[in-house]
Design a protein around this motif. Structure first.
Motif, PDB file in Angstrom:
ATOM      1  N   PHE A   1      -7.539   0.975   1.250  1.00 16.71           N
ATOM      2  CA  PHE A   1      -6.128   1.280   1.060  1.00 16.71           C
ATOM      3  C   PHE A   1      -5.587   1.860   2.353  1.00 16.71           C
ATOM      4  O   PHE A   1      -6.235   2.700   2.978  1.00 16.71           O
ATOM      5  CB  PHE A   1      -5.938   2.310  -0.059  1.00 16.71           C
ATOM      6  CG  PHE A   1      -6.210   1.763  -1.436  1.00 16.71           C
ATOM      7  CD1 PHE A   1      -5.173   1.235  -2.191  1.00 16.71           C
ATOM      8  CD2 PHE A   1      -7.483   1.769  -1.974  1.00 16.71           C
ATOM      9  CE1 PHE A   1      -5.403   0.727  -3.458  1.00 16.71           C
ATOM     10  CE2 PHE A   1      -7.735   1.270  -3.229  1.00 16.71           C
ATOM     11  CZ  PHE A   1      -6.692   0.740  -3.979  1.00 16.71           C
ATOM     12  N   SER A   2      -4.395   1.438   2.736  1.00 21.23           N
ATOM     13  CA  SER A   2      -3.750   2.036   3.903  1.00 21.23           C
ATOM     14  C   SER A   2      -3.330   3.463   3.548  1.00 21.23           C
ATOM     15  O   SER A   2      -3.218   3.822   2.371  1.00 21.23           O
ATOM     16  CB  SER A   2      -2.519   1.220   4.309  1.00 21.23           C
ATOM     17  OG  SER A   2      -1.485   1.381   3.344  1.00 21.23           O
ATOM     18  N   GLU A   3      -3.082   4.252   4.557  1.00 19.92           N
ATOM     19  CA  GLU A   3      -2.594   5.613   4.332  1.00 19.92           C
ATOM     20  C   GLU A   3      -1.267   5.578   3.576  1.00 19.92           C
ATOM     21  O   GLU A   3      -1.026   6.375   2.677  1.00 19.92           O
ATOM     22  CB  GLU A   3      -2.430   6.334   5.667  1.00 19.92           C
ATOM     23  CG  GLU A   3      -2.047   7.788   5.528  1.00 19.92           C
ATOM     24  CD  GLU A   3      -1.965   8.496   6.865  1.00 19.92           C
ATOM     25  OE1 GLU A   3      -1.139   9.417   6.962  1.00 19.92           O
ATOM     26  OE2 GLU A   3      -2.698   8.141   7.796  1.00 19.92           O
TER      27      GLU A   3
ATOM     28  N   ASP B   1       3.827 -10.928   8.964  1.00 24.75           N
ATOM     29  CA  ASP B   1       3.957  -9.498   8.695  1.00 24.75           C
ATOM     30  C   ASP B   1       3.604  -8.688   9.939  1.00 24.75           C
ATOM     31  O   ASP B   1       2.906  -9.167  10.837  1.00 24.75           O
ATOM     32  CB  ASP B   1       3.047  -9.103   7.535  1.00 24.75           C
ATOM     33  CG  ASP B   1       3.545  -7.895   6.783  1.00 24.75           C
ATOM     34  OD1 ASP B   1       4.629  -7.389   7.097  1.00 24.75           O
ATOM     35  OD2 ASP B   1       2.832  -7.455   5.858  1.00 24.75           O
ATOM     36  N   LYS B   2       4.079  -7.462   9.979  1.00 20.96           N
ATOM     37  CA  LYS B   2       4.011  -6.613  11.178  1.00 20.96           C
ATOM     38  C   LYS B   2       2.609  -6.505  11.776  1.00 20.96           C
ATOM     39  O   LYS B   2       2.430  -6.683  12.970  1.00 20.96           O
ATOM     40  CB  LYS B   2       4.545  -5.224  10.834  1.00 20.96           C
ATOM     41  CG  LYS B   2       4.637  -4.290  12.008  1.00 20.96           C
ATOM     42  CD  LYS B   2       5.289  -2.979  11.598  1.00 20.96           C
ATOM     43  CE  LYS B   2       5.422  -2.045  12.773  1.00 20.96           C
ATOM     44  NZ  LYS B   2       6.092  -0.805  12.415  1.00 20.96           N
ATOM     45  N   TYR B   3       1.618  -6.195  10.973  1.00 20.45           N
ATOM     46  CA  TYR B   3       0.267  -5.964  11.509  1.00 20.45           C
ATOM     47  C   TYR B   3      -0.675  -7.145  11.304  1.00 20.45           C
ATOM     48  O   TYR B   3      -1.505  -7.434  12.155  1.00 20.45           O
ATOM     49  CB  TYR B   3      -0.340  -4.705  10.902  1.00 20.45           C
ATOM     50  CG  TYR B   3       0.474  -3.476  11.235  1.00 20.45           C
ATOM     51  CD1 TYR B   3       0.513  -2.975  12.537  1.00 20.45           C
ATOM     52  CD2 TYR B   3       1.225  -2.830  10.273  1.00 20.45           C
ATOM     53  CE1 TYR B   3       1.273  -1.864  12.863  1.00 20.45           C
ATOM     54  CE2 TYR B   3       1.982  -1.700  10.589  1.00 20.45           C
ATOM     55  CZ  TYR B   3       2.000  -1.229  11.879  1.00 20.45           C
ATOM     56  OH  TYR B   3       2.753  -0.131  12.193  1.00 20.45           O
ATOM     57  N   SER B   4      -0.557  -7.805  10.167  1.00 26.05           N
ATOM     58  CA  SER B   4      -1.360  -8.995   9.903  1.00 26.05           C
ATOM     59  C   SER B   4      -0.745  -9.722   8.708  1.00 26.05           C
ATOM     60  O   SER B   4      -0.006  -9.117   7.934  1.00 26.05           O
ATOM     61  CB  SER B   4      -2.823  -8.631   9.612  1.00 26.05           C
ATOM     62  OG  SER B   4      -2.941  -7.970   8.370  1.00 26.05           O
TER      63      SER B   4
ATOM     64  N   GLN C   1       0.898  -5.262  -2.204  1.00 33.38           N
ATOM     65  CA  GLN C   1       0.941  -6.036  -0.968  1.00 33.38           C
ATOM     66  C   GLN C   1      -0.414  -5.877  -0.311  1.00 33.38           C
ATOM     67  O   GLN C   1      -0.865  -4.752  -0.065  1.00 33.38           O
ATOM     68  CB  GLN C   1       2.041  -5.561  -0.040  1.00 33.38           C
ATOM     69  CG  GLN C   1       2.136  -6.420   1.203  1.00 33.38           C
ATOM     70  CD  GLN C   1       3.207  -5.954   2.163  1.00 33.38           C
ATOM     71  OE1 GLN C   1       4.001  -5.081   1.859  1.00 33.38           O
ATOM     72  NE2 GLN C   1       3.210  -6.538   3.340  1.00 33.38           N
ATOM     73  N   VAL C   2      -1.063  -6.995  -0.042  1.00 31.08           N
ATOM     74  CA  VAL C   2      -2.449  -6.988   0.424  1.00 31.08           C
ATOM     75  C   VAL C   2      -2.566  -7.856   1.668  1.00 31.08           C
ATOM     76  O   VAL C   2      -2.113  -8.999   1.678  1.00 31.08           O
ATOM     77  CB  VAL C   2      -3.384  -7.516  -0.686  1.00 31.08           C
ATOM     78  CG1 VAL C   2      -4.829  -7.536  -0.230  1.00 31.08           C
ATOM     79  CG2 VAL C   2      -3.224  -6.706  -1.960  1.00 31.08           C
ATOM     80  N   SER C   3      -3.199  -7.304   2.719  1.00 30.16           N
ATOM     81  CA  SER C   3      -3.449  -8.105   3.916  1.00 30.16           C
ATOM     82  C   SER C   3      -4.578  -9.085   3.631  1.00 30.16           C
ATOM     83  O   SER C   3      -5.362  -8.908   2.697  1.00 30.16           O
ATOM     84  CB  SER C   3      -3.810  -7.213   5.097  1.00 30.16           C
ATOM     85  OG  SER C   3      -5.078  -6.627   4.907  1.00 30.16           O
ATOM     86  N   LEU C   4      -4.647 -10.103   4.457  1.00 34.02           N
ATOM     87  CA  LEU C   4      -5.596 -11.184   4.228  1.00 34.02           C
ATOM     88  C   LEU C   4      -6.980 -10.863   4.759  1.00 34.02           C
ATOM     89  O   LEU C   4      -7.129 -10.065   5.677  1.00 34.02           O
ATOM     90  CB  LEU C   4      -5.092 -12.444   4.926  1.00 34.02           C
ATOM     91  CG  LEU C   4      -3.713 -12.925   4.495  1.00 34.02           C
ATOM     92  CD1 LEU C   4      -3.302 -14.119   5.322  1.00 34.02           C
ATOM     93  CD2 LEU C   4      -3.720 -13.274   3.029  1.00 34.02           C
ATOM     94  N   PRO C   5      -8.007 -11.565   4.199  1.00 31.58           N
ATOM     95  CA  PRO C   5      -9.336 -11.450   4.786  1.00 31.58           C
ATOM     96  C   PRO C   5      -9.301 -11.909   6.235  1.00 31.58           C
ATOM     97  O   PRO C   5      -8.444 -12.712   6.586  1.00 31.58           O
ATOM     98  CB  PRO C   5     -10.179 -12.406   3.936  1.00 31.58           C
ATOM     99  CG  PRO C   5      -9.437 -12.510   2.643  1.00 31.58           C
ATOM    100  CD  PRO C   5      -7.981 -12.381   3.003  1.00 31.58           C
ATOM    101  N   PRO C   6     -10.181 -11.449   7.119  1.00 33.22           N
ATOM    102  CA  PRO C   6     -11.387 -10.697   6.772  1.00 33.22           C
ATOM    103  C   PRO C   6     -11.144  -9.221   6.477  1.00 33.22           C
ATOM    104  O   PRO C   6     -11.991  -8.585   5.880  1.00 33.22           O
ATOM    105  CB  PRO C   6     -12.275 -10.856   8.010  1.00 33.22           C
ATOM    106  CG  PRO C   6     -11.303 -10.968   9.134  1.00 33.22           C
ATOM    107  CD  PRO C   6     -10.111 -11.692   8.568  1.00 33.22           C
TER     108      PRO C   6
ATOM    109  N   VAL D   1      -1.692  -2.619   1.368  1.00 37.72           N
ATOM    110  CA  VAL D   1      -0.673  -2.044   2.236  1.00 37.72           C
ATOM    111  C   VAL D   1       0.228  -1.099   1.459  1.00 37.72           C
ATOM    112  O   VAL D   1       0.561  -0.011   1.910  1.00 37.72           O
ATOM    113  CB  VAL D   1       0.159  -3.162   2.905  1.00 37.72           C
ATOM    114  CG1 VAL D   1       1.270  -2.590   3.762  1.00 37.72           C
ATOM    115  CG2 VAL D   1      -0.754  -4.082   3.713  1.00 37.72           C
ATOM    116  N   THR D   2       0.620  -1.523   0.257  1.00 40.59           N
ATOM    117  CA  THR D   2       1.424  -0.675  -0.632  1.00 40.59           C
ATOM    118  C   THR D   2       1.302  -1.215  -2.045  1.00 40.59           C
ATOM    119  O   THR D   2       0.853  -2.348  -2.251  1.00 40.59           O
ATOM    120  CB  THR D   2       2.898  -0.599  -0.193  1.00 40.59           C
ATOM    121  OG1 THR D   2       3.542   0.476  -0.892  1.00 40.59           O
ATOM    122  CG2 THR D   2       3.647  -1.892  -0.431  1.00 40.59           C
ATOM    123  N   THR D   3       1.712  -0.411  -3.006  1.00 40.34           N
ATOM    124  CA  THR D   3       1.709  -0.835  -4.403  1.00 40.34           C
ATOM    125  C   THR D   3       2.783  -0.062  -5.153  1.00 40.34           C
ATOM    126  O   THR D   3       3.078   1.081  -4.806  1.00 40.34           O
ATOM    127  CB  THR D   3       0.309  -0.671  -5.037  1.00 40.34           C
ATOM    128  OG1 THR D   3       0.315  -1.237  -6.346  1.00 40.34           O
ATOM    129  CG2 THR D   3      -0.122   0.768  -5.079  1.00 40.34           C
TER     130      THR D   3
END
Length: 99
Positions: free
Chosen positions: A17-19, A51-54, A72-77, A82-84
Motif C-alpha cells: 500500500f502506498s503511504e 499515470d504519474k508514477y506508473s 487504484q492499483v499500479s501494474l505488475p511487476p 495507490v488509493t482506495t
C-alpha cells in the motif's frame, strides 16, 4: 493488463500500500482485508496507462459484507494500492461508470 495478474500478486502477498492509500484507509475506516476482498472479487473499470508514477487501473469490487470499494492499483511487476475509497453515488453510476 489482466486483473488475474493483479489478483495473483495480491493472493501471494506480493503487493504493498502506498503511504497515501494507508492514510486514506485510516480516514475512511477501510480495512486491508476489505481492499483484498474487493480486488479478488472485482473488475477493472478504468485504465490509466499514463499515470504519474506508473500505469495503473481502477478496480471496482465488493467486500464479503457487500461494501462497494474502488482501489487504484499500479501494474505488475510492482503492484501498489495507490488509493482506495467507497464510490460516491453522485459521481458514479452503479459504481462502474463516471457521471
Amino acid at each position: 493488463m489482466s486483473i488475474n495478474l493483479i489478483r495473483d500478486k495480491v493472493r501471494n502477498g506480493e503487493y504493498r500500500f502506498s503511504e497515501h492509500a494507508i492514510k486514506r484507509m485510516i480516514k475512511r475506516y477501510i480495512e486491508r482485508s476489505e481492499v483484498e476482498e474487493a480486488i479478488m472479487a472485482g473488475e477493472i473499470i478504468e485504465e490509466y496507462p499514463d499515470d504519474k508514477y506508473s500505469p495503473s487501473h481502477l478496480i471496482y469490487g465488493k467486500t464479503k459484507k457487500g461494501r462497494d470499494l474502488h482501489a487504484q492499483v499500479s501494474l505488475p511487476p510492482n503492484v501498489v494500492v495507490v488509493t482506495t475509497y467507497e464510490p460516491d453515488p453522485n459521481e458514479w453510476i452503479n459504481c462502474r461508470i463516471r457521471r
